[in-house]
Design a protein around this motif. Sequence first.
Motif, mmCIF file in Angstrom:
data_model
loop_
_atom_site.group_PDB
_atom_site.id
_atom_site.type_symbol
_atom_site.label_atom_id
_atom_site.label_comp_id
_atom_site.label_asym_id
_atom_site.label_seq_id
_atom_site.Cartn_x
_atom_site.Cartn_y
_atom_site.Cartn_z
ATOM 1 N N ASN A 283 0.935 -1.386 0.133
ATOM 2 C CA ASN A 283 -0.074 -0.506 0.832
ATOM 3 C C ASN A 283 0.454 0.916 -0.018
ATOM 4 N N VAL A 284 0.832 2.206 -1.172
ATOM 5 C CA VAL A 284 1.168 3.330 -1.316
ATOM 6 C C VAL A 284 0.588 4.187 0.027
ATOM 7 N N THR A 285 1.819 4.363 0.653
ATOM 8 C CA THR A 285 1.234 5.638 1.099
ATOM 9 C C THR A 285 1.828 7.408 1.118
ATOM 10 N N HIS A 286 2.426 7.648 0.425
ATOM 11 C CA HIS A 286 2.749 9.018 0.136
ATOM 12 C C HIS A 286 3.945 8.656 -0.850
ATOM 13 N N LEU A 287 4.312 10.384 -1.358
ATOM 14 C CA LEU A 287 5.620 10.091 -2.342
ATOM 15 C C LEU A 287 6.232 11.930 -1.646
ATOM 16 N N SER A 288 7.876 11.646 -2.014
ATOM 17 C CA SER A 288 8.255 13.130 -1.440
ATOM 18 C C SER A 288 8.551 13.272 -2.967
ATOM 19 N N ALA A 289 9.343 14.570 -2.897
ATOM 20 C CA ALA A 289 9.579 15.638 -4.076
ATOM 21 C C ALA A 289 10.779 16.538 -3.151
ATOM 22 N N ASP A 290 11.650 16.629 -4.010
ATOM 23 C CA ASP A 290 12.687 18.024 -3.896
ATOM 24 C C ASP A 290 12.504 18.359 -5.078
ATOM 25 N N GLY A 291 12.381 19.575 -5.223
ATOM 26 C CA GLY A 291 12.334 20.545 -6.115
ATOM 27 C C GLY A 291 11.038 19.998 -6.974
#
Length: 600
Positions: A283-291
């Motif tokens: 179960n994917v919970t969230h995505l992280s981003a940089d710029g």
Amino acid sequence: MDDTYDVVIIGSGAGGAPIAHDLARKGRKVLVIEKGPLLRTQDERHPGSLSDFKRDEMFNAGAERIITVPGMRNTGDSFYASHIEPDLNDEPHIFSDLDGGKPRVTVEGYTAQVVGGGTQLYGAVSLRFAERDFRLKSANQGRRLEDNPDGDAMRHVRDWPFGYDVMEPYYAKAESLLGLNGTVSGQAKPFPSGDCYQKPLAPNPISEFARVGMHALGFETYRTPLAVITEDHEPSGRKAGFPAVGYFNRYGDPMGYKSNTWVALLRPALRSCNTLEVRPNCNVTHLSADGRQVTRVHYRDAAGERRSVVGRTVVVACSAIESVRLLMLSAEEDKGGFGRAVRYREDGSLLGRFFLTHAFGGAEVAVPGQRFDKSVSLDSDFATDACAAEPFLDENRIWAAGAIYNNTSDQSLPVTLARTDGSTDGDTFWAGFAGDSGKRGDAIVKWLENDFGTRLSVSFMANQIPRLENRIELHPVRDKWNRPCAHIIKDWHPHDGRVMAVMATVCRDILARGIPRVEPADIGHGSVYGNAVRIANHILGGMRFGDDPEDSVLDPNCRVWGLDNLYVTDGSFMPTSGGANPTLTIQANAFRVADHLATL
């Protein structure tokens, strides 16, 4: 397990599997993360074993449970869940009308949590959209519409960034690689790439009444395209068998004849190359981003442990409601990074807006004096595009309409007859039958005598008016992982009611003209107008694509504006819902996006 991939795809259904199939075969290292289990067909297990399917998929035949979510309109009601749907108390979808009344929890909007997604369970009707469906804004300029009291029906309608001509070769590719049966002759859409259909099975005799009725109204007909193989299918290595069983629709297929994305695309790719991996029960919970880059995909594995992977490109294809929710949850985790990139909760943010389903309904009647073995059937036999034509739309002063087809396998077995009898709610399929205390003894015998093997229905699928107010948000109610649930706020435009009334009347007239000794007054007909919750699990919109970042969430290649490596390819990309079942168009568009990603 590996940590870094060329492409990470979240979801294994119509929007994700085509991309995984194509890019893995081009040598890209691809990971597919799927929330649900992998259900294996009989030929995948050792000889003599049964498949992993339990024959209750989408039939909600489990034990009775009680809704305990506080503050809902249906708190305390009973519900029934299958093994591939969430428990409503664990992870509900919450629906509200635009009038602001008390919300309710529902399982509507979950296409299926299983490898293959909704393609494992749907009836497999696989129609192309009409040419006009791609340009509904320009096609309606200057036209007068009925039941448009504020003159606002077309305010938020947008043409697609491209036309049918761009999608057509990808329709052909999907039809060939997946394995569809049907006929080209009689369809109003052009087929410049040629006929990719397998030969359909002989129609069930009860369907002849629908064909006769369509012809009596002057409509051309064709055999309904279905994602079921009727001949050996070389691209996937599947052997044809005897798929003509009425419980094929809305059940998983233990034999692999239904062309779901597991048996047609993912399994062949896994067998032919070593660059693809599928992780079920994650179960994917969230995505992280940089710029402008998504840097990590965070998920819980089958044991509930927190894990993450890196994808140079990330594709979200969880079905529109859950895809919008995933982006919103990611923005909540990282407001300054991911949230800023997707413009979440800023003035004018379009994330979650223009949620769409389909305007749908139809007509049904018992054929007098005859009984048919509908267990020997697929989901539909005959269809017509006549009601998507300009003269029909002008005559009825409607903005768009869509396809009509007969439902052959509806109520084909006693269990399916009971499941739908008197039922009006997708969460309690058995409510009508179970609550009818008169159905006992001779009365139940008479009911079966009158209805079993006699019912014939004709359905329509039409475009819904896009509305800014129809949206997906996060709700304070939290799921079992302590994350906000999806809140769908939706209602119909009055012109939707006009479209559905016109189309339901046509469905009634088809049955009246096709069945001897049946009068229009004897035929039940109607639509879902007035019931915003019923969405046929056609989950569309919420992140529409377009040429203008101020007017869309995705660019024409389904990349999220503001992020260079995040794409969304389930039905959420659609700016209009089309006049046909959406699965084939989602698959064709995913193949189109795969071609784009292969150039990066």
